[in-house]
Design a protein around this motif. Structure first.
Motif, mmCIF file in Angstrom:
data_model
loop_
_atom_site.group_PDB
_atom_site.id
_atom_site.type_symbol
_atom_site.label_atom_id
_atom_site.label_comp_id
_atom_site.label_asym_id
_atom_site.label_seq_id
_atom_site.Cartn_x
_atom_site.Cartn_y
_atom_site.Cartn_z
ATOM 1 N N GLN A 5 0.839 -1.192 0.000
ATOM 2 C CA GLN A 5 0.000 0.000 0.000
ATOM 3 C C GLN A 5 0.874 1.242 0.000
ATOM 4 O OE1 GLN A 5 -3.616 0.396 0.017
ATOM 5 N NE2 GLN A 5 -2.762 2.381 -0.583
ATOM 6 N N GLU A 6 0.711 2.055 -1.037
ATOM 7 C CA GLU A 6 1.456 3.309 -1.122
ATOM 8 C C GLU A 6 0.760 4.405 -0.313
ATOM 9 O OE1 GLU A 6 1.462 1.158 -5.135
ATOM 10 O OE2 GLU A 6 -0.054 1.867 -3.716
ATOM 11 N N SER A 37 10.311 -2.611 -5.207
ATOM 12 C CA SER A 37 10.591 -1.577 -6.208
ATOM 13 C C SER A 37 9.556 -0.457 -6.209
ATOM 14 C CB SER A 37 10.615 -2.198 -7.604
ATOM 15 O OG SER A 37 11.679 -3.101 -7.759
ATOM 16 N N TRP A 38 9.983 0.644 -6.811
ATOM 17 C CA TRP A 38 9.103 1.753 -7.151
ATOM 18 C C TRP A 38 9.052 1.872 -8.669
ATOM 19 C CZ3 TRP A 38 5.871 4.019 -3.876
ATOM 20 C CH2 TRP A 38 6.144 3.935 -2.502
ATOM 21 N N ILE A 39 7.830 1.996 -9.170
ATOM 22 C CA ILE A 39 7.573 2.132 -10.596
ATOM 23 C C ILE A 39 6.573 3.271 -10.754
ATOM 24 C CG2 ILE A 39 6.680 0.962 -12.661
ATOM 25 C CD1 ILE A 39 7.441 -1.324 -9.878
ATOM 26 N N ARG A 40 6.672 4.012 -11.837
ATOM 27 C CA ARG A 40 5.708 5.078 -12.057
ATOM 28 C C ARG A 40 5.188 5.044 -13.482
ATOM 29 N NH1 ARG A 40 9.319 10.693 -12.043
ATOM 30 N NH2 ARG A 40 10.547 10.233 -13.921
ATOM 31 N N GLN A 41 4.042 5.680 -13.672
ATOM 32 C CA GLN A 41 3.438 5.776 -14.989
ATOM 33 C C GLN A 41 2.916 7.191 -15.196
ATOM 34 O OE1 GLN A 41 0.184 3.061 -15.929
ATOM 35 N NE2 GLN A 41 0.794 3.115 -18.079
ATOM 36 N N PRO A 42 3.643 7.997 -15.957
ATOM 37 C CA PRO A 42 3.153 9.345 -16.281
ATOM 38 C C PRO A 42 1.912 9.255 -17.154
ATOM 39 C CG PRO A 42 5.514 9.136 -16.689
ATOM 40 C CD PRO A 42 4.974 7.758 -16.483
ATOM 41 N N PRO A 43 1.099 10.290 -17.175
ATOM 42 C CA PRO A 43 -0.122 10.252 -17.969
ATOM 43 C C PRO A 43 0.186 10.018 -19.443
ATOM 44 C CG PRO A 43 0.311 12.451 -17.104
ATOM 45 C CD PRO A 43 1.230 11.533 -16.417
ATOM 46 N N ALA A 93 2.763 11.596 -12.044
ATOM 47 C CA ALA A 93 2.548 10.202 -12.446
ATOM 48 C C ALA A 93 1.755 9.470 -11.375
ATOM 49 C CB ALA A 93 3.893 9.489 -12.646
ATOM 50 N N VAL A 94 1.315 8.278 -11.737
ATOM 51 C CA VAL A 94 0.852 7.330 -10.729
ATOM 52 C C VAL A 94 2.080 6.528 -10.297
ATOM 53 C CG1 VAL A 94 -0.644 5.377 -10.212
ATOM 54 C CG2 VAL A 94 -1.448 7.201 -11.736
ATOM 55 N N TYR A 95 2.303 6.503 -9.004
ATOM 56 C CA TYR A 95 3.457 5.811 -8.446
ATOM 57 C C TYR A 95 3.009 4.504 -7.796
ATOM 58 C CZ TYR A 95 6.396 9.856 -9.314
ATOM 59 O OH TYR A 95 7.109 10.868 -9.927
ATOM 60 N N TYR A 96 3.718 3.431 -8.146
ATOM 61 C CA TYR A 96 3.410 2.108 -7.635
ATOM 62 C C TYR A 96 4.607 1.547 -6.865
ATOM 63 C CZ TYR A 96 -0.229 2.030 -11.288
ATOM 64 O OH TYR A 96 -1.303 2.312 -12.097
ATOM 65 N N CYS A 97 4.306 0.763 -5.834
ATOM 66 C CA CYS A 97 5.337 -0.081 -5.256
ATOM 67 C C CYS A 97 5.004 -1.523 -5.631
ATOM 68 C CB CYS A 97 5.461 0.096 -3.744
ATOM 69 S SG CYS A 97 3.980 -0.168 -2.759
ATOM 70 N N TRP A 113 1.699 -5.989 -6.616
ATOM 71 C CA TRP A 113 1.691 -4.543 -6.805
ATOM 72 C C TRP A 113 0.796 -3.875 -5.768
ATOM 73 C CZ3 TRP A 113 3.734 -1.814 -11.211
ATOM 74 C CH2 TRP A 113 4.322 -2.630 -12.183
ATOM 75 N N GLY A 114 1.151 -2.647 -5.427
ATOM 76 C CA GLY A 114 0.217 -1.810 -4.720
ATOM 77 C C GLY A 114 -0.804 -1.254 -5.699
ATOM 78 N N GLN A 115 -1.806 -0.563 -5.189
ATOM 79 C CA GLN A 115 -2.862 -0.048 -6.057
ATOM 80 C C GLN A 115 -2.438 1.216 -6.799
ATOM 81 O OE1 GLN A 115 -6.047 0.657 -3.283
ATOM 82 N NE2 GLN A 115 -5.362 2.735 -2.829
ATOM 83 N N GLY A 116 -1.351 1.823 -6.349
ATOM 84 C CA GLY A 116 -0.868 3.038 -6.984
ATOM 85 C C GLY A 116 -1.416 4.286 -6.326
ATOM 86 N N THR A 117 -0.620 5.347 -6.388
ATOM 87 C CA THR A 117 -1.054 6.624 -5.839
ATOM 88 C C THR A 117 -0.689 7.739 -6.816
ATOM 89 O OG1 THR A 117 -0.981 8.051 -3.875
ATOM 90 C CG2 THR A 117 1.088 7.039 -4.521
ATOM 91 N N GLN A 118 -1.630 8.614 -7.066
ATOM 92 C CA GLN A 118 -1.408 9.723 -7.993
ATOM 93 C C GLN A 118 -0.621 10.816 -7.297
ATOM 94 O OE1 GLN A 118 -2.410 10.391 -11.378
ATOM 95 N NE2 GLN A 118 -1.067 12.162 -11.056
ATOM 96 N N VAL A 119 0.448 11.255 -7.932
ATOM 97 C CA VAL A 119 1.209 12.399 -7.443
ATOM 98 C C VAL A 119 1.268 13.438 -8.557
ATOM 99 C CG1 VAL A 119 3.391 13.251 -6.568
ATOM 100 C CG2 VAL A 119 2.585 10.975 -5.889
ATOM 101 N N THR A 120 0.856 14.625 -8.238
ATOM 102 C CA THR A 120 0.883 15.733 -9.190
ATOM 103 C C THR A 120 1.905 16.760 -8.722
ATOM 104 O OG1 THR A 120 -1.440 15.387 -9.757
ATOM 105 C CG2 THR A 120 -0.493 17.545 -10.280
#
Length: 123
Positions: A5-6, A37-43, A93-97, A113-120
């Motif tokens: 959980q992020e 790990s940390w992974i991210r996905q930009p829009p 991006a949305v950041y995932y662990c 995976w975690g569910q992801g958290t949006q960071v702006t």
């Protein structure tokens, strides 16, 4: 079954440091041969691996992010954290662990995976 959980702020100002924490339950972050790990996905873009902390505390970073990324852990809380300094709007991006191991690519074969958290990043 392990769960991740992020947590962290959803809005960060440019030039500041982005800090996120991943809380792990159902498994220890020190269990041999597991990698966190940390992974991210930009829009509108694909997934980007940022970095990994291993069961023994070793760290590995994406070469493109290494200069302003740090991953650490708190074994007493079974958490690991990401710090990304000097952020810009491009870090939005949305950041995932995620967890990899005990076999396969420790920085690419993520089974949990975690569910992801949006960071702006915005002023």
């Amino acid at each position: 079954q392990v769960q991740l959980q992020e947590s962290g702020p959803g809005l960060v100002k440019p030039s500041q440091t982005l800090s996120l924490t991943c809380t792990v339950s159902g498994g220890s972050i020190t269990t041999s041969y597991y990698y966190w790990s940390w992974i991210r996905q930009p829009p509108g873009k694909g997934l980007e691996w940022m970095g990994t902390i291993a069961y023994d505390g070793s760290t590995y970073y994406s070469p493109s992010l290494k200069s302003h990324t740090s991953i650490s852990r708190d074994t007493s809380k079974n958490q690991f954290s990401l710090q990304l300094s000097s952020v810009t709007p491009e870090d939005t991006a949305v950041y995932y662990c995620a967890r990899a191991g005990p076999s396969g690519n420790p920085t690419g074969d993520f089974g949990s995976w975690g569910q992801g958290t949006q960071v702006t990043v915005s002023s």
